[in-house]
Design a protein around this motif. Structure first.
Motif, PDB file in Angstrom:
ATOM      1  N   ASN A  69       0.788  -1.228   0.000  1.00  0.00           N
ATOM      2  CA  ASN A  69       0.000   0.000   0.000  1.00  0.00           C
ATOM      3  C   ASN A  69       0.820   1.278   0.000  1.00  0.00           C
ATOM      4  O   ASN A  69       0.350   2.311  -0.479  1.00  0.00           O
ATOM      5  N   ALA A  70       2.025   1.258   0.551  1.00  0.00           N
ATOM      6  CA  ALA A  70       2.849   2.467   0.526  1.00  0.00           C
ATOM      7  C   ALA A  70       3.136   2.894  -0.911  1.00  0.00           C
ATOM      8  O   ALA A  70       3.114   4.088  -1.239  1.00  0.00           O
ATOM      9  N   TYR A  71       3.371   1.920  -1.768  1.00  0.00           N
ATOM     10  CA  TYR A  71       3.601   2.198  -3.184  1.00  0.00           C
ATOM     11  C   TYR A  71       2.326   2.700  -3.858  1.00  0.00           C
ATOM     12  O   TYR A  71       2.327   3.718  -4.565  1.00  0.00           O
ATOM     13  N   LEU A 217      -1.525  21.282  -3.347  1.00  0.00           N
ATOM     14  CA  LEU A 217      -2.376  21.115  -2.173  1.00  0.00           C
ATOM     15  C   LEU A 217      -3.400  20.006  -2.400  1.00  0.00           C
ATOM     16  O   LEU A 217      -3.635  19.164  -1.522  1.00  0.00           O
ATOM     17  N   GLY A 218      -4.006  19.991  -3.581  1.00  0.00           N
ATOM     18  CA  GLY A 218      -4.970  18.942  -3.891  1.00  0.00           C
ATOM     19  C   GLY A 218      -4.337  17.573  -3.855  1.00  0.00           C
ATOM     20  O   GLY A 218      -4.930  16.610  -3.328  1.00  0.00           O
ATOM     21  N   ALA A 219      -3.128  17.448  -4.423  1.00  0.00           N
ATOM     22  CA  ALA A 219      -2.442  16.160  -4.422  1.00  0.00           C
ATOM     23  C   ALA A 219      -2.130  15.696  -3.004  1.00  0.00           C
ATOM     24  O   ALA A 219      -2.316  14.523  -2.655  1.00  0.00           O
ATOM     25  N   LEU A 220      -1.648  16.612  -2.172  1.00  0.00           N
ATOM     26  CA  LEU A 220      -1.314  16.253  -0.798  1.00  0.00           C
ATOM     27  C   LEU A 220      -2.552  15.880   0.004  1.00  0.00           C
ATOM     28  O   LEU A 220      -2.532  14.927   0.794  1.00  0.00           O
ATOM     29  N   LEU A 221      -3.638  16.626  -0.201  1.00  0.00           N
ATOM     30  CA  LEU A 221      -4.871  16.309   0.518  1.00  0.00           C
ATOM     31  C   LEU A 221      -5.417  14.940   0.101  1.00  0.00           C
ATOM     32  O   LEU A 221      -5.867  14.154   0.938  1.00  0.00           O
ATOM     33  N   GLY A 222      -5.361  14.656  -1.210  1.00  0.00           N
ATOM     34  CA  GLY A 222      -5.826  13.359  -1.679  1.00  0.00           C
ATOM     35  C   GLY A 222      -5.010  12.218  -1.105  1.00  0.00           C
ATOM     36  O   GLY A 222      -5.560  11.201  -0.644  1.00  0.00           O
ATOM     37  N   ALA A 223      -3.684  12.368  -1.124  1.00  0.00           N
ATOM     38  CA  ALA A 223      -2.814  11.321  -0.591  1.00  0.00           C
ATOM     39  C   ALA A 223      -2.992  11.170   0.917  1.00  0.00           C
ATOM     40  O   ALA A 223      -3.007  10.050   1.451  1.00  0.00           O
ATOM     41  N   ALA A 224      -3.139  12.291   1.616  1.00  0.00           N
ATOM     42  CA  ALA A 224      -3.318  12.226   3.066  1.00  0.00           C
ATOM     43  C   ALA A 224      -4.639  11.551   3.432  1.00  0.00           C
ATOM     44  O   ALA A 224      -4.716  10.781   4.396  1.00  0.00           O
ATOM     45  N   THR A 225      -5.680  11.836   2.660  1.00  0.00           N
ATOM     46  CA  THR A 225      -6.977  11.185   2.900  1.00  0.00           C
ATOM     47  C   THR A 225      -6.848   9.675   2.787  1.00  0.00           C
ATOM     48  O   THR A 225      -7.271   8.922   3.682  1.00  0.00           O
ATOM     49  N   LEU A 226      -6.268   9.224   1.675  1.00  0.00           N
ATOM     50  CA  LEU A 226      -6.089   7.788   1.484  1.00  0.00           C
ATOM     51  C   LEU A 226      -5.170   7.195   2.548  1.00  0.00           C
ATOM     52  O   LEU A 226      -5.414   6.094   3.061  1.00  0.00           O
ATOM     53  N   GLY A 227      -4.101   7.916   2.894  1.00  0.00           N
ATOM     54  CA  GLY A 227      -3.134   7.398   3.856  1.00  0.00           C
ATOM     55  C   GLY A 227      -3.731   7.201   5.242  1.00  0.00           C
ATOM     56  O   GLY A 227      -3.506   6.170   5.898  1.00  0.00           O
ATOM     57  N   LEU A 228      -4.499   8.175   5.716  1.00  0.00           N
ATOM     58  CA  LEU A 228      -5.079   8.074   7.058  1.00  0.00           C
ATOM     59  C   LEU A 228      -6.133   6.973   7.135  1.00  0.00           C
ATOM     60  O   LEU A 228      -6.195   6.213   8.113  1.00  0.00           O
ATOM     61  N   ILE A 229      -6.973   6.888   6.115  1.00  0.00           N
ATOM     62  CA  ILE A 229      -7.990   5.836   6.114  1.00  0.00           C
ATOM     63  C   ILE A 229      -7.332   4.458   6.025  1.00  0.00           C
ATOM     64  O   ILE A 229      -7.741   3.511   6.713  1.00  0.00           O
ATOM     65  N   ALA A 419      -6.806   3.531  -6.141  1.00  0.00           N
ATOM     66  CA  ALA A 419      -7.282   3.853  -4.794  1.00  0.00           C
ATOM     67  C   ALA A 419      -8.179   2.738  -4.261  1.00  0.00           C
ATOM     68  O   ALA A 419      -8.121   2.395  -3.073  1.00  0.00           O
ATOM     69  N   ALA A 420      -9.001   2.149  -5.126  1.00  0.00           N
ATOM     70  CA  ALA A 420      -9.862   1.040  -4.704  1.00  0.00           C
ATOM     71  C   ALA A 420      -9.042  -0.160  -4.262  1.00  0.00           C
ATOM     72  O   ALA A 420      -9.340  -0.795  -3.237  1.00  0.00           O
ATOM     73  N   GLY A 421      -8.001  -0.491  -5.027  1.00  0.00           N
ATOM     74  CA  GLY A 421      -7.129  -1.593  -4.635  1.00  0.00           C
ATOM     75  C   GLY A 421      -6.418  -1.322  -3.329  1.00  0.00           C
ATOM     76  O   GLY A 421      -6.247  -2.221  -2.484  1.00  0.00           O
ATOM     77  N   LEU A 422      -5.999  -0.077  -3.138  1.00  0.00           N
ATOM     78  CA  LEU A 422      -5.339   0.336  -1.904  1.00  0.00           C
ATOM     79  C   LEU A 422      -6.240   0.094  -0.692  1.00  0.00           C
ATOM     80  O   LEU A 422      -5.830  -0.516   0.309  1.00  0.00           O
ATOM     81  N   ILE A 423      -7.480   0.552  -0.777  1.00  0.00           N
ATOM     82  CA  ILE A 423      -8.416   0.381   0.333  1.00  0.00           C
ATOM     83  C   ILE A 423      -8.740  -1.097   0.552  1.00  0.00           C
ATOM     84  O   ILE A 423      -8.868  -1.560   1.692  1.00  0.00           O
ATOM     85  N   ALA A 424      -8.857  -1.863  -0.529  1.00  0.00           N
ATOM     86  CA  ALA A 424      -9.187  -3.278  -0.397  1.00  0.00           C
ATOM     87  C   ALA A 424      -8.091  -4.046   0.329  1.00  0.00           C
ATOM     88  O   ALA A 424      -8.377  -4.886   1.199  1.00  0.00           O
ATOM     89  N   VAL A 425      -6.841  -3.789  -0.021  1.00  0.00           N
ATOM     90  CA  VAL A 425      -5.728  -4.477   0.643  1.00  0.00           C
ATOM     91  C   VAL A 425      -5.705  -4.138   2.127  1.00  0.00           C
ATOM     92  O   VAL A 425      -5.352  -4.975   2.963  1.00  0.00           O
ATOM     93  N   ALA A 426      -6.101  -2.909   2.466  1.00  0.00           N
ATOM     94  CA  ALA A 426      -6.139  -2.508   3.869  1.00  0.00           C
ATOM     95  C   ALA A 426      -7.333  -3.097   4.600  1.00  0.00           C
ATOM     96  O   ALA A 426      -7.231  -3.518   5.759  1.00  0.00           O
TER      97      ALA A 426
END
Length: 577
Positions: A69-71, A217-229, A419-426
């Motif tokens: 998921n980090a990747y 800012l948009g890129a960082l917010l998007g990545a931070a959202t996915l990262g925290l969840i 993003a869907a695969g990221l959330i699924a693995v988590a």
């Protein structure tokens, strides 16, 4: 950021696009295939190495989840920004930077002394992937002659599909041979070949009129959202409903709301929300989320199951999965043609149902399973389902928006799938009750794997229902007529419009003194010069979704091996535009 200008997409010095028949054209395709193959291989080869990584580093299941998921986190969060950097600073420069970055991060992964360093290096790998993946297609679109572009993209997607298909086999061979670290080290010699060829033979292109600010800012917010969840989902099995889980989860959801507000308010957002004004585009992306969430969870757990429960070596596990990607590589072009004839509604409904059946059959892969009887049938059914769904899905995404936004649509769809695969693995280990040490026990992992597969199948059934209820049968015959026209400049007479995305998709129309230019960012898609005499089509509005006109945009990538995301595709423009 602004539209393309005359001369953008031409080789500097002679002012002419490069033909595929000349050495410069062949070198360009070679280096872009080699560069993108690094990222494509990485998306499949690392999964095979996970059990050995865990044993060598003394890591539990959450570490293996973060290794994947980090990747995906940094790649999904930044890929919509990658092409825009190429437009501003030079597409070859950004592509080469991405290749070098990816290689150095791969070296750090291979040398990682512990799990923390490995996870950090994997996140850096994702940044490199976000630069080189869109950049490879952008170079083809901006440099190769218009008449040769479809063939060049076909070669790019075909060889990329081969790379993705052999990834599990190659990964297994490396893990059982020189060791799991060579799964990462192999990227270094590939980069050592790719970079000199690119610097010597690939011309630099950029968009001189690219202006405005990057939506960092948009890129960082998007990545931070996915990262925290993602963090909350991975930590939940160990920490339960503690503040260490609840606080990141709530913060991630709150940042998601902020991300939407920021993107809505920016003049040039990374993700123009106006593109979702097309109900068909929104519907197909909802189907994409379901399909690729199931794929992400399946391929993460099935490789572990084959090694931990069935007892396969890494090489045998990687080889066992070849039928799925091989079927996609051989039959996806025919599937795309079938989707054109019968419409996408049936393939997007039947495909996920076949995949769901394949995943349910995979529950037979337990202790003492026989490959030809218990595993191969499941993979063949799954592979046929993937064949049926992926190519029509890509075509429907492109056809659901105006042709000027095809590249952006492809980039958004690709990022959504990742993003869907990221959330699924988590989330899947949590939903299946998989503890941190589960992968160390064949019985424990086998039980939870059998609980996880019906969950994946259920998500696919949901995707099938969504497709049946929301996807039009004539979606590939119309150009997304549901898109809502946005703000139009007063007195505009078919002028240029600009959209943000991952690359620049621009069209230079040359009839008379007036030239209509349309530009948009998408994952590496940079469309070049239009043929002289082409009739200008109205371009996208600066702050809204242009109403589509004319026939739909057709995909140019005929070969698919999209186990982690649909292929990037700039879309073929209709003749006469």
């Amino acid at each position: 950021m602004g539209g393309a200008t005359p001369g953008a997409g031409r080789a500097p010095g002679n002012g002419q696009p490069v033909r595929l028949s000349v050495p410069a054209g062949r070198w360009l395709v070679f280096t872009t295939v080699l560069g993108s193959a690094m990222a494509l291989l990485d998306s499949t080869v690392v999964n095979v190495a996970l059990p050995r990584i865990g044993l060598d580093l003394g890591a539990d299941l959450p570490v293996l989840q973060w290794t994947v998921n980090a990747y995906m986190l940094t790649l999904a969060g930044l890929i919509l920004l990658g092409g825009a950097l190429g437009d501003r600073f030079g597409r070859r420069r950004v592509f080469v930077t991405g290749v070098v970055w990816f290689a150095l991060a791969s070296l750090a992964c291979g040398l990682a002394p512990n799990a923390g360093v490995l996870i950090a290096a994997r996140a850096l790998q994702g940044i490199g992937g976000a630069l080189l993946t869109p950049g490879s297609l952008a170079l083809i679109q901006s440099v190769i002659h218009h008449d040769d572009r479809a063939r060049a993209i076909g070669l790019w997607s075909g060889f990329g599909g081969v790379g993705a298909a052999i990834g599990p086999f190659l990964g297994g061979w490396l893990v059982d041979g020189p060791g799991w670290r060579w799964v990462f080290f192999i990227n270094v010699p590939l980069a050592a070949v790719c970079v000199p060829v690119a610097l010597r033979h690939v011309p630099e292109t950029s968009n001189p009129r690219a202006h405005g600010r990057f939506d960092v800012l948009g890129a960082l917010l998007g990545a931070a959202t996915l990262g925290l969840i993602t963090y909350a989902l991975i930590a939940a099995p160990q920490k339960g409903a503690s503040p260490a889980v609840v606080v990141p989860a709530v913060a991630g959801l709150a940042l998601g709301v902020v991300f939407v507000a920021v993107e809505r308010g920016r003049r040039e957002p990374m993700l123009p929300l106006s593109i979702f004004s097309s109900h068909q585009f929104s519907a197909v992306n909802a189907v994409t989320l379901c399909v690729y969430a199931a794929f992400g969870g399946f391929f993460f757990l099935s490789v572990l199951n084959l090694q931990v429960v069935v007892g396969y070596s890494a090489l045998a596990a990687g080889t066992a999965l070849l039928p799925t990607t091989t079927l996609m590589l051989l039959l996806s072009a025919r599937s795309g043609e079938l989707g054109k004839r019968i419409g996408p509604r049936i393939p997007l409904t039947v495909g996920p149902l076949l995949c769901a059946a394949g995943m349910l059959l995979m529950t037979r892969a337990g202790v003492g399973a026989v490959y030809w009887r218990d595993i191969l049938p499941a993979l063949l059914v799954l592979g046929m389902g993937m064949v049926v769904v992926v190519a029509p899905l890509t075509a429907t995404v492109l056809a659901s928006v105006d042709v000027a936004r095809a590249g952006l649509a492809s980039g958004v769809n690709n990022a959504a799938a990742r993003a869907a695969g990221l959330i699924a693995v988590a989330a899947l280990p949590l939903l299946a009750g998989m503890g941190p040490e589960a992968y160390r026990s064949a019985d424990a992992f086998g039980d939870t794997f059998r609980r996880a597969m019906p969950i994946c199948a259920g998500v696919l059934v949901l995707g099938a229902v969504l497709a049946w209820r929301t996807v039009r049968s004539d979606a590939l015959e119309q150009a997304g007529e549901e898109a809502v026209a946005g703000a139009e400049p007063e007195g505009a007479e078919a002028a240029a419009g600009a959209e943000r995305g991952e690359g620049a998709v621009a069209a230079e129309r040359a009839e008379g003194a007036m030239a209509a230019e349309g530009a948009e960012r998408a994952e590496g898609a940079v469309a070049g010069e239009r043929a002289e005499g082409a009739v200008p089509a109205s371009a996208g509005r600066a702050e809204g979704a242009a109403r589509p006109t004319g026939p739909p945009c057709r995909p140019e990538c005929a070969y698919h091996c999209g186990v982690s995301a649909p292929p990037l595709d700039p879309g073929e423009r209709p003749s006469g535009t």
